[in-house]
Design an enzyme around this catalytic site. Sequence first.
Site, PDB file in Angstrom:
ATOM      1  CB  THR A   1       5.938   6.368   1.278  1.00  2.20           C
ATOM      2  OG1 THR A   1       4.690   6.283   0.620  1.00  2.20           O
ATOM      3  CG2 THR A   1       6.627   7.663   0.933  1.00  2.20           C
TER       4      THR A   1
ATOM      5  N   GLY B   1       0.813  -1.208   0.000  1.00  2.00           N
ATOM      6  CA  GLY B   1       0.000   0.000   0.000  1.00  2.00           C
ATOM      7  C   GLY B   1       0.843   1.253   0.000  1.00  2.00           C
ATOM      8  CB  CYS B   2      -0.234   4.758  -0.253  1.00  2.00           C
ATOM      9  SG  CYS B   2      -1.552   4.759   0.959  1.00  2.00           S
ATOM     10  CE1 TYR B   3       0.103   7.602   5.513  1.00  2.00           C
ATOM     11  CE2 TYR B   3      -1.688   6.071   5.879  1.00  2.00           C
ATOM     12  CZ  TYR B   3      -1.205   7.359   5.890  1.00  2.00           C
ATOM     13  OH  TYR B   3      -2.016   8.400   6.267  1.00  2.00           O
TER      14      TYR B   3
END
EC number: 1.2.1.38
Lengths: 348, 348, 348, 348
Positions: free
Chosen positions: B155, B150-152
């Site tokens: 990153t 996912g995004c978190y």
Amino acid sequence: MVKVGIIGATGYAGNELVRLLLGHKDVEIVWLGSRSYIDQKYSDVYRNMFRLVDAKCLDDNMDALAKEVDVIFTATPQGLCASLVNEDILSRTKIIDLSADFRLKDVKIYEEWYKIEHKAPQFINEAVYGLCEINRHKVNKNTRIIANPGCYTTTSILTLYPMVKEGIIDPDTIIIDAKSGTSGAGRGAKVNNLFCEVNESMKAYGVGTHRHTPEIEEQLGYAVNRDDIKLIFTPHLVPMNRGILVTAYANLTKEVSYEEVKAVYDKYYGKEFFIRVLEKDVCPETRWVEGSNFVDIGFKIEPRTKRLIMMGALDNLVKGAAGQAVQNMNLMFGFEENEGLKMAPLFP
Amino acid sequence: MVKVGIIGATGYAGNELVRLLLGHKDVEIVWLGSRSYIDQKYSDVYRNMFRLVDAKCLDDNMDALAKEVDVIFTATPQGLCASLVNEDILSRTKIIDLSADFRLKDVKIYEEWYKIEHKAPQFINEAVYGLCEINRHKVNKNTRIIANPGCYTTTSILTLYPMVKEGIIDPDTIIIDAKSGTSGAGRGAKVNNLFCEVNESMKAYGVGTHRHTPEIEEQLGYAVNRDDIKLIFTPHLVPMNRGILVTAYANLTKEVSYEEVKAVYDKYYGKEFFIRVLEKDVCPETRWVEGSNFVDIGFKIEPRTKRLIMMGALDNLVKGAAGQAVQNMNLMFGFEENEGLKMAPLFP
Amino acid sequence: MVKVGIIGATGYAGNELVRLLLGHKDVEIVWLGSRSYIDQKYSDVYRNMFRLVDAKCLDDNMDALAKEVDVIFTATPQGLCASLVNEDILSRTKIIDLSADFRLKDVKIYEEWYKIEHKAPQFINEAVYGLCEINRHKVNKNTRIIANPGCYTTTSILTLYPMVKEGIIDPDTIIIDAKSGTSGAGRGAKVNNLFCEVNESMKAYGVGTHRHTPEIEEQLGYAVNRDDIKLIFTPHLVPMNRGILVTAYANLTKEVSYEEVKAVYDKYYGKEFFIRVLEKDVCPETRWVEGSNFVDIGFKIEPRTKRLIMMGALDNLVKGAAGQAVQNMNLMFGFEENEGLKMAPLFP
Amino acid sequence: MVKVGIIGATGYAGNELVRLLLGHKDVEIVWLGSRSYIDQKYSDVYRNMFRLVDAKCLDDNMDALAKEVDVIFTATPQGLCASLVNEDILSRTKIIDLSADFRLKDVKIYEEWYKIEHKAPQFINEAVYGLCEINRHKVNKNTRIIANPGCYTTTSILTLYPMVKEGIIDPDTIIIDAKSGTSGAGRGAKVNNLFCEVNESMKAYGVGTHRHTPEIEEQLGYAVNRDDIKLIFTPHLVPMNRGILVTAYANLTKEVSYEEVKAVYDKYYGKEFFIRVLEKDVCPETRWVEGSNFVDIGFKIEPRTKRLIMMGALDNLVKGAAGQAVQNMNLMFGFEENEGLKMAPLFP
């Protein structure tokens, strides 16, 4: 009626001073100083004030101003207040300086971080660091000069102070991750602050070098009689007009319960009008303080890593600037501390 | 042409998959599954697709779908993919799961943090954690199932991985302060995500309890062969549509120079198309990656506290969801890894 | 490969040209002209282009440039293109001018509304008004100079043209109420375009005096062979980055049904790739065209007042500037008209 | 102290009533009615009120409430107030209804446009249409029920009224193009009002069918003793929290000068506290009225088309809802009309 002059009346903090002072029953604004807009009607610069303020902008002649007013607010760039103030002026009027000129007590640190020579170091010690909830006892009718704390520092210090003071956290492990609305960047015409540059984006800036770092270190140091605290302060720009949110992290010095930490916050802030320690598991959000002088504080114990996560939110133009300045003025003139500052937050 | 089906096509990540796949020269979308909008025209739900997508939304019958397509993307809530997948399906088609179902390798941790029973634990080990820049060697034509990060987590892990792997930082001191645009909260009709609730505000949420925490811990643990790393991950909601910004802090294990840290990042990412290690003193900003599959990474050494501040930014719907899924698909089918993903970021 | 030069490459439209041309398979950018940022790396000015564009900004020497490129885009303030262009340049290269210099065919009107002297009136007649869907037949390999229509005019004219042309509405009753995102105001450092000034506000500007008024009047006049149409055009500034929405009103000349009006729109636009006439009762929204070259058009008959309400939406930086310029380039060089422009709109 | 009850206290207008009434020196809130949040602490629903409001939400029992309070504000969906009110209630307490139930004097028009049966038509005539600047003479201590005008109608009517009344414009040619912040859409959990759906977009809605149309027609009709005025009203949704901007167009009935039009506006509004007729060529902007009860009005004569362009701006939650309701309450109880409403607009 106390007569008020504002130097730097056309910045965002200056306009917020005007807004708040218009709602204060004991004061009258008699001087709106603005070097950039001299001789222009104030309400042509800030049309929210149309029909509420008729005056034109004047210059920033502090000598002349000191003869006319009881208190001067300086909402100006760093260095200006220090370059204008002198003993004669202070003998006639009080000064509440919203810039950083008198915040740092060590002039060397000021000159190192701000890269300018300090023009009035003789007043640094006299100036009271006007964080009312901590230094209220130092602000009274005899106070001549207030160093009004800024938005990042007010949020950071108030959020951390009781935990440092009572030894709940280790002050050498503090990390402050701060987020600010864009009004904190001022009204200067810069490409980086254009709508299209800020909107739909987020960034850190001044990483490792921001000038509010030593101020927070100094003030937290007073809590534990140390002058060598070093912490990390990282500011971020957020696409919103107002609001500061601080998320701070530090190592716990011992195992603590929710109730113990809450009791410490309540010990310091339980009777404060403007500081609201939130209920369990409620995180501060900037929307809940907008337009008001409140600071909302919450926290969470993170047992897996033995750290405490502390959060604070305020409106950078009110409690982070103009509101706190009015709060100091109230203390200096013996008014109710929250006169003119009782308004509820505006939402949405 | 590779035939593609999407389950959960009417979420934001689903719509982004459609956008990206329309620009991919080797694929054809043949199934748009959406339980909520079944039998409605897809372009009535997402009018950006008017005249570009003529199909109606279908159900989420994975068995039927597996017979028609070469690859299924599941952009659905946690638990759905695990409840549908089985050996028969995997023998017919590949699955790229954008949910968390196969990301955590320890099923107990999954059930503890997600509070649901895992319905297909037998495929957890087979599923490749599809962070291409780190696990590229594991993704190929034989791969049947991808746990798309996912995004978190994308990153966070990409920002921290080289520093952990090469021992520049102490993994037991990591604090991740993450900020996300609101599309990460999904398209569900909730009061908390209304325009007026999010706009002009900022808050932390899931403090100390967010479910991406153990995933980051696990993946960073692989870098140093440990399964006991504990870190702090604090997500924040930002009033913008897209974008993730991570600001991460950790203690340096030794004194390092800018050049040394930069060299480590370049060793891992210097040849990566999608990871841009920024120049000295440049901080990532989400505006510079919007609409693209890029991750921008920067860092700053903080010598006063002997810590490293690491920052990463990406578009949560592209590299943080649909773009990374397409990147995995490209690897699984032997296409150029950046096919359909070469577009420059859109600014402003 | 067609060689391309851009003068004014560091404005928002210039950056959008770069974005679109990077995705165009038949062109190569060889000159990025920017008087303000000369000798700086382009990707330091627009970091979205980091690693995608290595060049530095050059000056705006059109003579030198004409010897190196096949086509020059001028995305510059009014007056610049007209002051640089000459016969020698046009004999060597094509020019697509994104400014207003060659849009108005009556030089007196130009000088009256723009308050500047036109420096190259001899090319006005030759310049083709590059609204491709209406003037496509005039744009071909022999075309030397294109007056690329701007965002307000493209939206307004495309929305109104078929209704005027077919006599559905009375052209002497047209009122155009237009709303624009802030990127239309350019990247100049002006207080009025700061984030805090634009955000959370809306206003009209240039009321009764905006310079796009005569251009719309002229172009709609061609539809009915008149040069005396007068209409009202009122632009508004909206707190968003991209997007133009036009709401236009005019008296119906006769009673008409939904089907009749729809048939007229379909007659003109039914086969257009970039114009999407929406379904019954669907209103255009800027979110559905962002990042793309599409124009969405809808309408509503208001029988109580016998008027027609026509609405159009586009992305001001794409179909309203750079995208339309690329579309014209495609026609001038014989490429597919939508080459490099097929991308779906980005949402959210 | 006047005792106040609010039914519908947890909508945005309800919360704004609470904010304003907390700053009113003569009232006390004793009942916060909210069917959706019954028994929950009000400050858990609206955390801006933490420590300012201690009460829990109660139900909407108007009979019980009428026995406890001097005035009831109903900030509820259409139909609710009419279904609850009766003679007994009105004999005990006053009602200020923020919904549309008693605004339209022709019950058939109400039922046609709102598609619901009116449950208390017997009170329609008694209810005063509470647009204070026009109907002030009808609001006094004997007034039992106020139909408080909404945001769109207040802005539209105040902007147009003097021009219609004095025959400057032809009322049969009026076109109102209105733009609203998103708080006007309420706090219901709807996909269309999610942050990502509203942000970065603009759209018209209710085109040709919006229910405020007949209300504006009726009220403007009173100015000229006509009941057959038909006009166009087109609302638009803008990505901002607060603010209404109206741009209205109409044919001039004769040639007029700026001074003549200005004199007419001044005749009606020159002494009004809350209406600010702006100076020449100054256009209203919503940022200049935010948080206040002011209405800013400007205009421009367009001689080429012989039309008048009239513009008005206000804060939809204050002058467009809660502020106007308090203004009416002040008139009903003989307080200063601007008591509790004198605050300056908040900017930025």
